[in-house]
Motif scaffolding. Structure first.
Motif, PDB file in Angstrom:
ATOM      1  N   SER A  57      14.257  -3.813   6.727  1.00  0.00           N
ATOM      2  CA  SER A  57      14.083  -3.121   5.480  1.00  0.00           C
ATOM      3  C   SER A  57      13.151  -3.901   4.501  1.00  0.00           C
ATOM      4  O   SER A  57      12.119  -3.674   3.898  1.00  0.00           O
ATOM      5  N   PHE A  58      13.145  -5.496   4.659  1.00  0.00           N
ATOM      6  CA  PHE A  58      12.536  -6.181   3.989  1.00  0.00           C
ATOM      7  C   PHE A  58      10.747  -6.211   4.429  1.00  0.00           C
ATOM      8  O   PHE A  58      10.058  -6.431   3.234  1.00  0.00           O
ATOM      9  N   ILE A  59      10.778  -5.859   5.465  1.00  0.00           N
ATOM     10  CA  ILE A  59       9.308  -5.848   5.698  1.00  0.00           C
ATOM     11  C   ILE A  59       8.563  -4.725   5.133  1.00  0.00           C
ATOM     12  O   ILE A  59       7.219  -4.728   5.100  1.00  0.00           O
ATOM     13  N   SER A  60       9.289  -3.743   4.874  1.00  0.00           N
ATOM     14  CA  SER A  60       8.676  -2.516   3.934  1.00  0.00           C
ATOM     15  C   SER A  60       8.026  -2.804   2.852  1.00  0.00           C
ATOM     16  O   SER A  60       7.246  -2.501   2.462  1.00  0.00           O
ATOM     17  N   THR A  65       3.578  -2.186   0.195  1.00  0.00           N
ATOM     18  CA  THR A  65       2.936  -2.653  -0.982  1.00  0.00           C
ATOM     19  C   THR A  65       1.406  -2.754  -0.924  1.00  0.00           C
ATOM     20  O   THR A  65       0.829  -2.337  -1.675  1.00  0.00           O
ATOM     21  N   VAL A  66       1.094  -3.313   0.090  1.00  0.00           N
ATOM     22  CA  VAL A  66      -0.341  -3.576   0.364  1.00  0.00           C
ATOM     23  C   VAL A  66      -1.048  -2.202   0.717  1.00  0.00           C
ATOM     24  O   VAL A  66      -1.990  -1.880   0.165  1.00  0.00           O
ATOM     25  N   LEU A  67      -0.297  -1.378   1.464  1.00  0.00           N
ATOM     26  CA  LEU A  67      -0.871  -0.025   1.901  1.00  0.00           C
ATOM     27  C   LEU A  67      -1.181   0.800   0.634  1.00  0.00           C
ATOM     28  O   LEU A  67      -2.038   1.367   0.271  1.00  0.00           O
ATOM     29  N   TRP A  68      -0.131   0.835  -0.248  1.00  0.00           N
ATOM     30  CA  TRP A  68      -0.038   1.609  -1.511  1.00  0.00           C
ATOM     31  C   TRP A  68      -1.188   1.115  -2.469  1.00  0.00           C
ATOM     32  O   TRP A  68      -1.992   1.876  -2.884  1.00  0.00           O
ATOM     33  N   VAL A  69      -1.579  -0.240  -2.541  1.00  0.00           N
ATOM     34  CA  VAL A  69      -2.722  -0.645  -3.348  1.00  0.00           C
ATOM     35  C   VAL A  69      -3.948  -0.399  -2.928  1.00  0.00           C
ATOM     36  O   VAL A  69      -4.891   0.068  -3.400  1.00  0.00           O
ATOM     37  N   SER A  83      -4.657  21.066  -1.555  1.00  0.00           N
ATOM     38  CA  SER A  83      -3.398  21.239  -1.846  1.00  0.00           C
ATOM     39  C   SER A  83      -2.390  20.424  -0.706  1.00  0.00           C
ATOM     40  O   SER A  83      -1.149  20.383  -0.813  1.00  0.00           O
ATOM     41  N   VAL A  84      -3.196  19.754  -0.051  1.00  0.00           N
ATOM     42  CA  VAL A  84      -2.195  18.725   0.911  1.00  0.00           C
ATOM     43  C   VAL A  84      -2.576  17.241   0.792  1.00  0.00           C
ATOM     44  O   VAL A  84      -1.643  16.411   1.335  1.00  0.00           O
ATOM     45  N   ILE A  85      -3.559  16.814   0.306  1.00  0.00           N
ATOM     46  CA  ILE A  85      -3.802  15.170   0.158  1.00  0.00           C
ATOM     47  C   ILE A  85      -4.553  15.138  -1.145  1.00  0.00           C
ATOM     48  O   ILE A  85      -5.248  15.909  -1.782  1.00  0.00           O
ATOM     49  N   GLY A  86      -4.358  13.877  -1.632  1.00  0.00           N
ATOM     50  CA  GLY A  86      -4.887  13.292  -2.909  1.00  0.00           C
ATOM     51  C   GLY A  86      -6.269  12.326  -2.419  1.00  0.00           C
ATOM     52  O   GLY A  86      -6.087  11.777  -1.654  1.00  0.00           O
ATOM     53  N   TRP A  87      -7.242  12.037  -3.620  1.00  0.00           N
ATOM     54  CA  TRP A  87      -8.185  11.292  -3.455  1.00  0.00           C
ATOM     55  C   TRP A  87      -8.635  10.977  -4.811  1.00  0.00           C
ATOM     56  O   TRP A  87      -9.335  11.751  -5.364  1.00  0.00           O
ATOM     57  N   ASN A  88      -8.766   9.429  -5.059  1.00  0.00           N
ATOM     58  CA  ASN A  88      -9.558   9.218  -6.352  1.00  0.00           C
ATOM     59  C   ASN A  88     -10.055   7.686  -5.888  1.00  0.00           C
ATOM     60  O   ASN A  88      -9.182   7.061  -5.741  1.00  0.00           O
ATOM     61  N   ALA A  89     -11.427   7.560  -5.825  1.00  0.00           N
ATOM     62  CA  ALA A  89     -11.888   6.305  -5.586  1.00  0.00           C
ATOM     63  C   ALA A  89     -11.585   5.148  -6.549  1.00  0.00           C
ATOM     64  O   ALA A  89     -11.543   3.930  -6.218  1.00  0.00           O
ATOM     65  N   ASP A  90     -11.359   5.811  -7.858  1.00  0.00           N
ATOM     66  CA  ASP A  90     -10.835   4.769  -8.856  1.00  0.00           C
ATOM     67  C   ASP A  90      -9.670   4.167  -8.567  1.00  0.00           C
ATOM     68  O   ASP A  90      -9.002   3.062  -9.150  1.00  0.00           O
ATOM     69  N   TYR A  91      -8.812   4.665  -7.769  1.00  0.00           N
ATOM     70  CA  TYR A  91      -7.367   4.074  -7.386  1.00  0.00           C
ATOM     71  C   TYR A  91      -7.370   3.192  -6.151  1.00  0.00           C
ATOM     72  O   TYR A  91      -6.392   2.692  -5.867  1.00  0.00           O
ATOM     73  N   LEU A  92      -8.504   3.168  -5.444  1.00  0.00           N
ATOM     74  CA  LEU A  92      -8.577   2.333  -4.387  1.00  0.00           C
ATOM     75  C   LEU A  92      -8.604   0.794  -4.849  1.00  0.00           C
ATOM     76  O   LEU A  92      -9.240   0.240  -5.534  1.00  0.00           O
ATOM     77  N   GLY A  93      -7.497  -0.022  -4.394  1.00  0.00           N
ATOM     78  CA  GLY A  93      -7.364  -1.274  -4.617  1.00  0.00           C
ATOM     79  C   GLY A  93      -6.832  -1.173  -6.236  1.00  0.00           C
ATOM     80  O   GLY A  93      -6.759  -2.238  -6.681  1.00  0.00           O
ATOM     81  N   GLN A 117       6.089   4.536  -8.513  1.00  0.00           N
ATOM     82  CA  GLN A 117       5.964   5.316  -7.280  1.00  0.00           C
ATOM     83  C   GLN A 117       6.019   4.340  -6.240  1.00  0.00           C
ATOM     84  O   GLN A 117       6.439   4.755  -5.094  1.00  0.00           O
ATOM     85  N   LEU A 118       5.251   3.278  -6.316  1.00  0.00           N
ATOM     86  CA  LEU A 118       5.365   2.284  -5.225  1.00  0.00           C
ATOM     87  C   LEU A 118       6.736   2.008  -4.811  1.00  0.00           C
ATOM     88  O   LEU A 118       6.666   1.908  -3.439  1.00  0.00           O
ATOM     89  N   MET A 119       7.674   1.868  -5.391  1.00  0.00           N
ATOM     90  CA  MET A 119       9.037   1.310  -5.053  1.00  0.00           C
ATOM     91  C   MET A 119       9.643   2.701  -4.447  1.00  0.00           C
ATOM     92  O   MET A 119      10.508   2.423  -3.345  1.00  0.00           O
ATOM     93  N   PHE A 120       9.239   3.677  -4.666  1.00  0.00           N
ATOM     94  CA  PHE A 120       9.857   5.028  -3.843  1.00  0.00           C
ATOM     95  C   PHE A 120       9.232   5.066  -2.600  1.00  0.00           C
ATOM     96  O   PHE A 120       9.709   5.263  -1.442  1.00  0.00           O
ATOM     97  N   ALA A 121       7.779   4.515  -2.488  1.00  0.00           N
ATOM     98  CA  ALA A 121       7.049   4.545  -1.168  1.00  0.00           C
ATOM     99  C   ALA A 121       7.803   3.340  -0.401  1.00  0.00           C
ATOM    100  O   ALA A 121       7.617   3.428   1.135  1.00  0.00           O
TER     101      ALA A 121
END
Length: 452
Positions: A57-60, A65-69, A83-93, A117-121
């Motif tokens: 659990s802890f490794i998640s 967290t890193v993947l999400w950022v 309708s299947v995936i999102g993308w926004n370059a401003d959100y990268l990092g 939403q990170l905590m859900f992920a």
């Protein structure tokens, strides 16, 4: 996040300090759920697997967290593509987001929404780990989390909650994660265990929880954190919907716990602490998609139904021969399905949205939408998770060898054990004299000095 929310163009929202503070607290509560889950699962395994279960659990917390950022937030909540995936370059990092930039249509900053939403992920792949206790290489598990979050969780989160996601646009109601979190994790758990197989000694050797107090502590932390998980998903506290969800969270957990215990008493003749903890979690799972659309009376019904269904489901692994170690399939998959479908019966309208269930005059329309959401997420997660497990098993191998599994995965994978039963105390303490000298001292006359 629930669908069906719109803001009038003339009503330009301003940053709300109260809602921002509320959401930061909710984010911290959801973060606490992952350590709570670690304790819940850690107490349910045998002594020799305790640390491995905690670490799964802890490794998640680290990996997701890193993947999400880096890209997860963009894939989940960026601009819609097909309708299947999102993308926004401003959100990268998270590098192109303004300090006080608001999440569209709400009064909280984008950073706050992203961390919530990170905590859900984070917790979703951690849920899967309970099905794999005692037998999976830690390195393989870490790589599985990385791949699974990328190709399963992030797309499914967009389907369900992302603006333009196909389930979102269809009107599937999932207030806080019945499909995206619980069905997703439960189906993934089933897919992986079908690939890696059973533990050594499954259904033959006793595999009882080593620490029920630890299980109860973990369940209590989960229950506590779930208020942030559910009530926070309204992204504010202005109109009473979050308050209804808070009440329904408590009510459903209580009803499910009582229903599970009643089933145990009738079926097995005893009300167990493990049953109380599992029943409460089953109710929390089931109310997660439904609590924003039903009344407290509906929450009692949803909790009671899910408590009995999940209690019945956990025994199926022995009949069907699949080793769901800590009942992830029986509780999270079955509870998530029950709660998601029961929206189609108990939705009252006028709370989260105007959608009504069958029992409130809405016909079968909402039930049909819920069924599409349930089985789409279930099928996608099951198949892709099994393929990922098969890929890892054929390349690096997912399981530890049999000797390591029998002797203890903690020592093999982490070079540690949870409990040191051999230690005699601090190293500076003078060793006790031989027992013969102690007996002689106790038998000597009181006025006679005896060296100890």
């Amino acid at each position: 996040m629930p669908p069906g929310i719109s803001t009038l163009a003339a009503e330009t929202p301003a940053l709300s300090a109260a809602n921002t503070g509320f959401m930061l607290i909710c984010s911290a509560l959801v973060m606490l759920m992952t350590p709570g889950l670690a304790f819940f699962y850690g107490g349910m395994v045998r002594v020799k697997s305790t640390l491995n279960m905690l670490m799964m659990s802890f490794i998640s917390l680290g990996i997701v967290t890193v993947l999400w950022v880096l890209f997860g937030f963009s894939l989940s909540f960026g601009d819609d593509f097909g309708s299947v995936i999102g993308w926004n370059a401003d959100y990268l990092g998270l590098s192109g987001i303004g300090l006080a930039e608001l999440w569209d249509g709400y009064t909280v900053p984008v950073h706050v929404f992203a961390v919530f939403q990170l905590m859900f992920a984070v917790i979703t792949p951690a849920l899967i780990s309970g099905a794999l206790a005692d037998r999976v290489k830690f390195s393989a598990w870490a790589l599985f989390i990385t791949l699974w979050a990328t190709v399963v969780y992030f797309p499914v989160a967009h389907w369900v909650w992302g603006e333009g996601g196909w389930l979102f646009e269809m009107g599937v109601i999932d207030f806080a994660g019945g499909t995206a979190v619980h069905i997703n994790a439960g189906a993934a758990a089933l897919g992986v265990i079908l690939v890696i197989g059973k533990r050594v000694g499954f259904a033959k050797d006793p595999m009882r929880p080593h620490s029920l107090p630890l299980v109860m502590l973990g369940a209590a932390l989960l229950w506590f954190g779930w208020f942030g998980f559910n009530a926070g998903s309204w992204l504010g506290n202005d109109d009473g919907v979050g308050a209804v969800m808070f009440v329904n969270t408590q009510v459903a957990a209580a009803a499910a716990m009582l229903a599970w215990l009643a089933y145990e008493k009738i079926r097995h003749g005893a009300c167990t602490t493990l049953g109380a903890a599992s029943g409460a979690v089953a109710g929390l799972v089931a109310i997660t998609p439904a609590g924003g659309s039903c009344s407290p009376l509906g929450a009692i019904a949803i909790g009671a139904i899910s408590g009995v269904l999940c209690a019945m489901a956990v025994g199926l692994k022995f009949r069907l021969g699949f080793d769901d170690s800590l009942d992830v399939v029986g509780v999270h998959l079955v509870g998530g399905i029950a709660g998601s479908l029961l929206v189609g019966l108990f939705a009252t309208g006028g709370v989260q949205s105007e959608a009504r269930g069958l029992l409130y005059g809405g016909g079968l329309e909402q039930l049909g939408k819920q069924a599409v959401g349930v089985f789409a997420v279930l099928a996608y997660s099951l198949v892709v998770s099994a393929l990922l497990a098969l890929l890892l098993d054929r390349t690096m191998g997912m399981r530890v060898d049999e000797d390591a599994e029998v002797s203890g995965i903690d020592q093999h994978e982490h070079a540690e054990t949870a409990y040191d039963f051999s230690g005699a105390g601090g190293g500076s303490r003078k060793p006790l004299p031989p027992a013969s000298e102690l007996l002689a001292a106790s038998a000597a006359p009181k006025n006679k000095k005896v060296d100890a």
